[in-house]
Design a protein around this motif. Structure first.
Motif, PDB file in Angstrom:
ATOM      1  N   GLN A  92     -43.770 -39.767 -21.295  1.00  0.00           N
ATOM      2  CA  GLN A  92     -43.459 -41.011 -22.005  1.00  0.00           C
ATOM      3  C   GLN A  92     -42.499 -41.833 -21.170  1.00  0.00           C
ATOM      4  OE1 GLN A  92     -41.823 -39.790 -25.817  1.00  0.00           O
ATOM      5  NE2 GLN A  92     -43.881 -39.617 -26.675  1.00  0.00           N
ATOM      6  N   LYS A  93     -42.639 -43.145 -21.272  1.00  0.00           N
ATOM      7  CA  LYS A  93     -41.678 -44.023 -20.611  1.00  0.00           C
ATOM      8  C   LYS A  93     -41.131 -45.020 -21.626  1.00  0.00           C
ATOM      9  CE  LYS A  93     -40.697 -48.105 -18.507  1.00  0.00           C
ATOM     10  NZ  LYS A  93     -41.069 -49.516 -18.673  1.00  0.00           N
ATOM     11  N   TYR A  94     -39.829 -45.179 -21.637  1.00  0.00           N
ATOM     12  CA  TYR A  94     -39.204 -46.168 -22.505  1.00  0.00           C
ATOM     13  C   TYR A  94     -38.567 -47.247 -21.645  1.00  0.00           C
ATOM     14  CZ  TYR A  94     -40.017 -42.865 -26.238  1.00  0.00           C
ATOM     15  OH  TYR A  94     -40.633 -42.035 -27.131  1.00  0.00           O
ATOM     16  N   VAL A 148     -37.133 -43.229 -18.139  1.00  0.00           N
ATOM     17  CA  VAL A 148     -36.573 -44.445 -18.741  1.00  0.00           C
ATOM     18  C   VAL A 148     -36.164 -45.466 -17.694  1.00  0.00           C
ATOM     19  CG1 VAL A 148     -35.767 -43.511 -20.944  1.00  0.00           C
ATOM     20  CG2 VAL A 148     -34.310 -43.328 -18.940  1.00  0.00           C
ATOM     21  N   SER A 149     -36.105 -46.728 -18.146  1.00  0.00           N
ATOM     22  CA  SER A 149     -35.575 -47.827 -17.336  1.00  0.00           C
ATOM     23  C   SER A 149     -34.075 -47.927 -17.575  1.00  0.00           C
ATOM     24  CB  SER A 149     -36.154 -49.168 -17.797  1.00  0.00           C
ATOM     25  OG  SER A 149     -37.524 -49.222 -17.641  1.00  0.00           O
ATOM     26  N   ALA A 150     -33.456 -48.821 -16.822  1.00  0.00           N
ATOM     27  CA  ALA A 150     -32.066 -49.181 -17.096  1.00  0.00           C
ATOM     28  C   ALA A 150     -32.015 -49.998 -18.388  1.00  0.00           C
ATOM     29  CB  ALA A 150     -31.530 -50.006 -15.939  1.00  0.00           C
ATOM     30  N   ARG A 209     -39.316 -54.190  -8.916  1.00  0.00           N
ATOM     31  CA  ARG A 209     -38.980 -54.503 -10.302  1.00  0.00           C
ATOM     32  C   ARG A 209     -40.086 -54.026 -11.247  1.00  0.00           C
ATOM     33  NH1 ARG A 209     -34.659 -57.688 -11.148  1.00  0.00           N
ATOM     34  NH2 ARG A 209     -34.729 -56.506 -13.092  1.00  0.00           N
ATOM     35  N   GLY A 210     -39.670 -53.482 -12.367  1.00  0.00           N
ATOM     36  CA  GLY A 210     -40.633 -52.934 -13.319  1.00  0.00           C
ATOM     37  C   GLY A 210     -41.159 -51.571 -12.891  1.00  0.00           C
ATOM     38  N   GLY A 211     -40.518 -50.979 -11.878  1.00  0.00           N
ATOM     39  CA  GLY A 211     -41.051 -49.781 -11.236  1.00  0.00           C
ATOM     40  C   GLY A 211     -41.028 -48.516 -12.070  1.00  0.00           C
TER      41      GLY A 211
END
Ligand code: ASP
Ligand code: MG
Length: 407
Positions: A6-8, A40-42, A150-152
């Motif tokens: 999963q990615k948030y 997860v992203s920042a 970006r968006g990586g």
């Protein structure tokens, strides 16, 4: 037992409260017995904030140091998420890209993933932990921290899913799926149940911001079932991005993408000789400016031709001044420029087997008195450049003409 990645995204982990909400969702999944790897992203806005700090010190900060800086954003969210999970009794552990050896090339700021060593991840999963991995970052062979563009973190998640042979890669974001077009423009836009990798790739490169292009490329290459869904609602279904064979009801047109970042430049009255396209575009590409659409008109009687192309609006002014120099050098008549244009594209793999889609599109635009300035086609898309003031009208009338609200 399934293995799910999963990615948030940044908004989903944008505050302590949101992190807690995500932790609750993850705990519920983990309870159902699936193994979970979470990337997860920042926090939203953090990467931009840090970039601005760097710019205060140097106009063109060293790419290596920028990566060192930006990678910290994800270190914050993985550790906080792990704490939030432990607090509610769900065993979890966080890792940086360098710790699970997400090895990339050395292209700072746009590094590509070469390999992932899944040992550590599997060991932690086998200990019954939720494994949380920093998105967006890796490490090169020499041990330097890299970032993926970006968006990586979408790409991190898909790459993890491919390496771990996960059953599904789920991208949780602030929209609840992929729509037939931008719902802010067309309220009748419909959420698609599924869409093919190929169409999603076109939509991503034509301006749909739902997923990072590279993530879709990766998913397509390794055939990772990819689902986009909302982290803000309970039991979301989202949109499945999969291979063409898995899509049951294939529409002729799947969606309409638009891109407001385009700007058009034309060189008028260029002597029509071999090498013209090369001589015009070489200085542009040497300035690292990407060219999107290109149109050269058939030569007029005087042996002169017109040459037009589009660039990103950020590159507009620079491209314009380069083109002025080219104009003087080639003895062309004039440079014309317009940064008030947009690109609207129809996308659908059904186009391959249906003739006449372009004509139908042009008829719709004609009926609305919208002038087409440029056209580009591929096997599964037709793009037009039009005046930006017609964007909404074009999208809405095409959406209804191709019955996209019905599905
Ligand atoms: N934090 C990074 C960015 O803002 C990566 C990501 O969000 O996917 O681009
Ligand atoms: Mg993002």
């Amino acid at each position: 037992m399934a293995l799910i990645v999963q990615k948030y995204g940044g908004t989903s982990v944008g505050s302590v409260e949101r992190v807690q909400a995500v932790a609750k969702k993850i705990k519920a999944f983990a309870r159902s017995g699936d193994q979970l790897v979470v990337s997860v992203s920042a926090m939203s806005g953090e990467t931009n904030r840090m970039m601005a700090l760097a710019k205060q010190l140097q106009d063109k900060p060293s790419l290596r140091e920028v990566d060192m800086l930006l990678a910290t954003g994800e270190q914050v969210t993985i550790s906080l998420l792990s704490m939030a999970l432990q607090q509610i009794g769900c065993d979890a552990i966080s890792y940086l890209g360098s710790q699970v050896r997400i090895v990339t090339d050395s292209e700072h700021g746009k590094a590509r993933i070469k390999s992932i060593d899944d040992h550590r991840i599997h060991n932690s999963l086998d200990e019954g932990k939720v494994v949380i991995i920093a998105g967006f970052q890796g490490v090169d062979e020499q041990g330097h921290i890299t970032t993926l563009g970006r968006g990586g973190s979408d790409t991190t998640a898909v790459a993890l899913a491919a390496a771990l042979k996960a059953d599904e890669c789920q991208i949780y974001t602030d929209v609840d799926g992929v729509y037939t077009t931008d719902p802010r423009i067309e309220p009748n836009a419909r959420k698609m149940k599924s869409v093919s990798y190929e169409e999603m790739l076109e939509m991503a490169s034509l301006g749909s911001k739902v997923l990072q292009i590279r993530a879709v490329e990766f998913a397509s290459k390794y055939q990772v079932p990819l689902r986009v869904l909302s982290s803000m609602i309970d039991n979301p279904v989202g949109t499945l991005i999969t291979s063409e064979e898995n899509i049951v009801e294939q529409a002729v047109i799947s969606g309409i993408a638009h891109n407001k970042d385009e700007a058009k430049l034309s060189l008028i009255g260029v002597p029509d000789k071999p090498g013209i396209a090369f001589k015009i575009l070489k200085p542009i590409s040497e300035a690292n400016i990407e060219v999107d659409m290109i149109v050269q008109s058939v030569s007029a009687r005087e042996g002169l031709t017109n040459f037009a192309f589009t660039v990103h609006r950020d590159d507009f002014n620079q491209a314009k001044s380069i083109l002025q120099t080219i104009c003087d050098n080639l003895g062309a008549m004039d440079v014309q420029s317009d940064d008030k244009v947009v690109k609207v594209s129809l996308v659908g793999i059904g186009m391959r087997s249906h003739a006449g889609i372009a004509t139908q599109m042009f008829e719709v635009l004609h009926n609305e008195r919208i002038n087409i300035q440029m056209i580009a086609t591929s096997e599964i898309k037709i793009s037009v450049v039009i005046d930006e003031k017609y964007l909404e009208l074009a999208v809405r009338s095409l959406h209804s003409a191709f019955d996209l609200e019905k599905g």
